[in-house]
Design a protein around this motif. Structure first.
Motif, mmCIF file in Angstrom:
data_model
loop_
_atom_site.group_PDB
_atom_site.id
_atom_site.type_symbol
_atom_site.label_atom_id
_atom_site.label_comp_id
_atom_site.label_asym_id
_atom_site.label_seq_id
_atom_site.Cartn_x
_atom_site.Cartn_y
_atom_site.Cartn_z
ATOM 1 N N TYR A 235 87.183 -2.431 26.779
ATOM 2 C CA TYR A 235 87.032 -3.484 27.792
ATOM 3 C C TYR A 235 87.847 -4.734 27.416
ATOM 4 O O TYR A 235 88.242 -5.509 28.277
ATOM 5 N N SER A 260 87.714 3.620 25.937
ATOM 6 C CA SER A 260 86.244 3.623 25.944
ATOM 7 C C SER A 260 85.777 3.893 27.373
ATOM 8 O O SER A 260 86.538 3.766 28.339
ATOM 9 N N ARG A 261 84.509 4.232 27.492
ATOM 10 C CA ARG A 261 83.978 4.501 28.839
ATOM 11 C C ARG A 261 84.012 3.249 29.711
ATOM 12 O O ARG A 261 84.241 3.342 30.920
ATOM 13 N N ARG A 262 83.806 2.095 29.092
ATOM 14 C CA ARG A 262 83.768 0.868 29.915
ATOM 15 C C ARG A 262 85.140 0.634 30.562
ATOM 16 O O ARG A 262 85.219 0.176 31.709
ATOM 17 N N GLN A 274 89.048 9.293 28.148
ATOM 18 C CA GLN A 274 87.779 8.762 27.583
ATOM 19 C C GLN A 274 87.324 9.518 26.335
ATOM 20 O O GLN A 274 87.257 10.740 26.309
ATOM 21 N N ILE A 275 86.967 8.728 25.330
ATOM 22 C CA ILE A 275 86.509 9.293 24.062
ATOM 23 C C ILE A 275 85.052 8.902 23.865
ATOM 24 O O ILE A 275 84.682 7.744 24.089
ATOM 25 N N LEU A 277 80.642 10.200 23.695
ATOM 26 C CA LEU A 277 79.557 11.125 24.022
ATOM 27 C C LEU A 277 79.767 11.843 25.350
ATOM 28 O O LEU A 277 79.559 13.037 25.476
ATOM 29 N N THR A 278 80.166 11.077 26.365
ATOM 30 C CA THR A 278 80.384 11.693 27.675
ATOM 31 C C THR A 278 81.876 11.850 27.962
ATOM 32 O O THR A 278 82.259 12.149 29.082
ATOM 33 N N SER A 293 84.226 -2.382 21.120
ATOM 34 C CA SER A 293 83.178 -2.929 20.229
ATOM 35 C C SER A 293 82.664 -1.866 19.251
ATOM 36 O O SER A 293 82.332 -2.170 18.112
ATOM 37 N N GLN A 297 77.768 5.502 21.382
ATOM 38 C CA GLN A 297 78.277 6.574 22.251
ATOM 39 C C GLN A 297 79.793 6.716 22.106
ATOM 40 O O GLN A 297 80.332 7.789 22.307
ATOM 41 N N HIS A 298 80.482 5.637 21.784
ATOM 42 C CA HIS A 298 81.926 5.745 21.537
ATOM 43 C C HIS A 298 82.169 6.378 20.168
ATOM 44 O O HIS A 298 83.006 7.285 20.027
ATOM 45 N N ASN A 312 89.896 -6.464 16.741
ATOM 46 C CA ASN A 312 88.882 -7.087 17.601
ATOM 47 C C ASN A 312 88.805 -8.571 17.278
ATOM 48 O O ASN A 312 88.954 -8.975 16.123
ATOM 49 N N LEU A 331 94.281 -8.623 20.379
ATOM 50 C CA LEU A 331 95.055 -7.370 20.429
ATOM 51 C C LEU A 331 96.424 -7.568 21.061
ATOM 52 O O LEU A 331 97.383 -6.858 20.743
HETATM 53 C C1 LIG Z 1 74.544 8.014 28.260
HETATM 54 C C2 LIG Z 1 75.704 7.140 27.874
HETATM 55 C C3 LIG Z 1 76.906 7.753 27.550
HETATM 56 C C4 LIG Z 1 78.006 6.985 27.169
HETATM 57 N N1 LIG Z 1 79.179 7.592 26.844
HETATM 58 C C5 LIG Z 1 80.206 6.863 26.400
HETATM 59 C C6 LIG Z 1 81.435 7.481 25.974
HETATM 60 O O1 LIG Z 1 81.619 8.703 26.059
HETATM 61 N N2 LIG Z 1 82.412 6.678 25.502
HETATM 62 C C7 LIG Z 1 82.293 5.317 25.404
HETATM 63 O O2 LIG Z 1 83.239 4.665 24.960
HETATM 64 N N3 LIG Z 1 81.168 4.719 25.805
HETATM 65 C C8 LIG Z 1 80.145 5.443 26.315
HETATM 66 N N4 LIG Z 1 79.015 4.806 26.766
HETATM 67 C C9 LIG Z 1 79.048 3.336 26.920
HETATM 68 C C10 LIG Z 1 78.823 2.560 25.647
HETATM 69 O O3 LIG Z 1 77.430 2.375 25.457
HETATM 70 C C11 LIG Z 1 79.508 1.181 25.707
HETATM 71 O O4 LIG Z 1 79.068 0.505 26.866
HETATM 72 C C12 LIG Z 1 81.033 1.244 25.743
HETATM 73 O O5 LIG Z 1 81.511 2.087 24.722
HETATM 74 C C13 LIG Z 1 81.595 -0.159 25.518
HETATM 75 O O6 LIG Z 1 82.960 -0.148 25.717
HETATM 76 P P1 LIG Z 1 83.879 -1.238 25.025
HETATM 77 O O7 LIG Z 1 83.705 -1.212 23.553
HETATM 78 O O8 LIG Z 1 85.257 -1.017 25.547
HETATM 79 O O9 LIG Z 1 83.355 -2.584 25.679
HETATM 80 P P2 LIG Z 1 82.560 -3.788 25.040
HETATM 81 O O10 LIG Z 1 81.350 -3.358 24.342
HETATM 82 O O11 LIG Z 1 82.430 -4.797 26.116
HETATM 83 O O12 LIG Z 1 83.542 -4.328 23.924
HETATM 84 C C14 LIG Z 1 84.764 -4.975 24.201
HETATM 85 C C15 LIG Z 1 85.259 -5.520 22.862
HETATM 86 O O13 LIG Z 1 86.554 -6.083 23.039
HETATM 87 C C16 LIG Z 1 86.664 -7.232 22.204
HETATM 88 N N5 LIG Z 1 87.759 -8.039 22.754
HETATM 89 C C17 LIG Z 1 87.789 -8.719 23.940
HETATM 90 N N6 LIG Z 1 89.004 -9.257 24.122
HETATM 91 C C18 LIG Z 1 89.761 -8.928 23.040
HETATM 92 C C19 LIG Z 1 91.112 -9.196 22.664
HETATM 93 N N7 LIG Z 1 91.966 -9.887 23.461
HETATM 94 N N8 LIG Z 1 91.567 -8.723 21.468
HETATM 95 C C20 LIG Z 1 90.731 -8.000 20.651
HETATM 96 N N9 LIG Z 1 89.445 -7.716 20.982
HETATM 97 C C21 LIG Z 1 88.964 -8.153 22.163
HETATM 98 C C22 LIG Z 1 85.293 -7.865 22.258
HETATM 99 O O14 LIG Z 1 85.072 -8.688 21.136
HETATM 100 C C23 LIG Z 1 84.382 -6.631 22.272
HETATM 101 O O15 LIG Z 1 83.994 -6.270 20.954
HETATM 102 C C24 LIG Z 1 77.897 5.558 27.130
HETATM 103 C C25 LIG Z 1 76.662 4.968 27.443
HETATM 104 C C26 LIG Z 1 75.593 5.743 27.801
HETATM 105 C C27 LIG Z 1 74.284 5.075 28.114
#
Ligand SMILES: Cc1cc2nc3c(=O)[nH]c(=O)nc-3n(C[C@H](O)[C@H](O)[C@H](O)COP(=O)(O)OP(=O)(O)OC[C@H]3O[C@@H](n4cnc5c(N)ncnc54)[C@H](O)[C@@H]3O)c2cc1C
Length: 350
Positions: A235, A260-262, A274-275, A277-278, A293, A297-298, A312, A331
């Motif tokens: 994200y 990531s899923r988000r 996507q990498i 659990l799902t 982050s 699940q990731h 990060n 990043l």
């Molecule tokens: C049943 C279920 C299954 C799931 N399956 C998966 C799955 O298969 N894969 C998966 O990934 N997730 C899965 N999820 C979702 C998971 O729980 C998280 O919501 C998701 O992984 C978060 O994605 P993220 O790390 O990209 O986003 P966030 O948690 O929002 O993290 C974003 C990160 O980016 C950092 N950031 C922001 N801007 C910058 C920048 N300019 N430079 C450097 N860093 C920055 C922030 O500090 C933060 O740490 C699942 C959830 C459930 C409930």
């Protein structure tokens, strides 16, 4: 005799059911890599039970793979081979495997948790009147419970690991196994084993499904499941264009782009990236996570990577603590800087 009839008439006794079987999936004439992971795992389970490891293979001209399976640990290979089996048809493959299971009575059966293995494994388990654990990530023999299979898999969104046991008296205890979770068996060329060619009789069998054609996905990109280097974005990349910096670095390094899923749910990149659990499970030599982050699940999809680099802004992000190398910062400054230095060293030059 129909499968329904054979289920009802078969005497089920764990004592009469022996050996660990793995289903050796063939795709486009090749054994899929997960087969070698199943052979590694199956060999360990068979040794713990003091039983044999057998592989079963279905398709056209598939006995050509028998020696490879033996080299990688199979003591016996059952080849269900016929020109009509060139393409996978769920019902037909399930009928043939179920018939063989009911005849040979294996103790355990492992299949890849691939699209094919998941679909066909559950059908086989229903027809053989046994239990199946889908997408297991840990498997072991429960010696206290008389050699039952402990099949463990993530549950409740990956927050809990559930160990599932099959009710006594139902065999083979069946599990689909998550790809990339186990190492691959090491080959021992020239190993000796038996090959059993199983007669195929499909007369009177009328499947409701048929294979029409195969259309391959056309893409110039390296697939994440094959890549030794993955640059993955979350994200934190902030939008679809944010992935450009990742694509640039991936091109220089000859790697693939993950997500990531988000990021996928936000519509910035397609699901095939996507990498987790799902999503898909990967095991690259180098995993660079940018703006991810590191939720559990990731991690379920990438924590077996050999080297993990996390970029990060937030030093407290969970992946920053797990990574081999953690880089705190933006990043969009760090990725282009790395790319520039690598290009100076000749990386990415044609
Ligand atoms: C049943 C279920 C299954 C799931 N399956 C998966 C799955 O298969 N894969 C998966 O990934 N997730 C899965 N999820 C979702 C998971 O729980 C998280 O919501 C998701 O992984 C978060 O994605 P993220 O790390 O990209 O986003 P966030 O948690 O929002 O993290 C974003 C990160 O980016 C950092 N950031 C922001 N801007 C910058 C920048 N300019 N430079 C450097 N860093 C920055 C922030 O500090 C933060 O740490 C699942 C959830 C459930 C409930």
């Amino acid at each position: 005799m129909s499968n329904e009839q054979s289920i009802l008439s078969i005497p089920i006794s764990p004592e009469t059911h022996k050996d660990v079987w793995v289903y050796a999936e063939v795709r486009h004439d090749n054994l899929i890599p997960t087969v070698f992971e199943l052979l590694f795992l199956g060999k360990k389970l068979a040794a713990d039970l003091n039983e044999k490891l057998c592989a079963v293979i279905i398709g056209k001209n598939v006995s050509q793979h028998a020696q490879t399976l033996i080299d990688h640990g199979a003591d016996k290979v059952y080849a269900i081979e016929h020109d009509h089996l060139e393409q996978f048809v769920d019902e037909t493959y399930a009928k043939l495997l179920t018939d063989l299971l009911l005849k040979e009575k294996p103790n355990k059966l492992l299949l890849p948790a691939s699209t094919i293995g998941r679909s066909f494994g559950s059908r086989v388990a229903v027809q053989a009147n046994t239990g199946i654990t889908a997408d297991a990530t840990e498997l072991s023999i429960n010696k206290e419970k008389g050699g039952l299979l402990n099949a463990t898999r993530p549950s409740f969104g990956g927050t809990l690991m559930a160990t599932i046991l099959c009710v006594r008296g139902h065999r083979p205890e069946t599990a689909t196994v998550r790809p990339m979770t186990f190492p691959r068996a090491t080959p021992e060329p020239g190993r000796k084993g038996d090959v059993v060619k199983v007669p195929v009789d499909l007369s009177g069998f009328k499947p409701r499904e048929r294979h029409i054609r195969f259309e391959p996905e056309v893409s110039q990109e390296i697939d994440i499941s094959q890549a030794t280097i993955i640059i993955s974005g979350g994200y934190g990349v902030g939008g679809a264009n944010g992935f450009n910096a990742l694509h640039d670095l991936a091109k220089t390094l000859g790697g693939a782009v993950g997500a990531s899923r988000r990021a996928v749910d936000s519509g910035w990149i397609s699901y095939r990236h996507q990498i987790g659990l799902t999503g898909r499970v990967v095991r690259p030599k180098l995993y660079i996570a940018a703006g991810i982050s590191g939720q559990i699940q990731h991690l379920a999809g990438m924590n077996s990577a050999e080297t993990i680099v996390c970029i990060n802004k937030d030093p407290e992000a969970p992946l920053m603590k797990l990574a081999t190398l953690s880089v705190q910062g933006d990043l969009f400054e760090i990725l282009p800087a790395i790319n520039k230095e690598l290009q100076k060293c000749g990386f990415g030059a044609k």
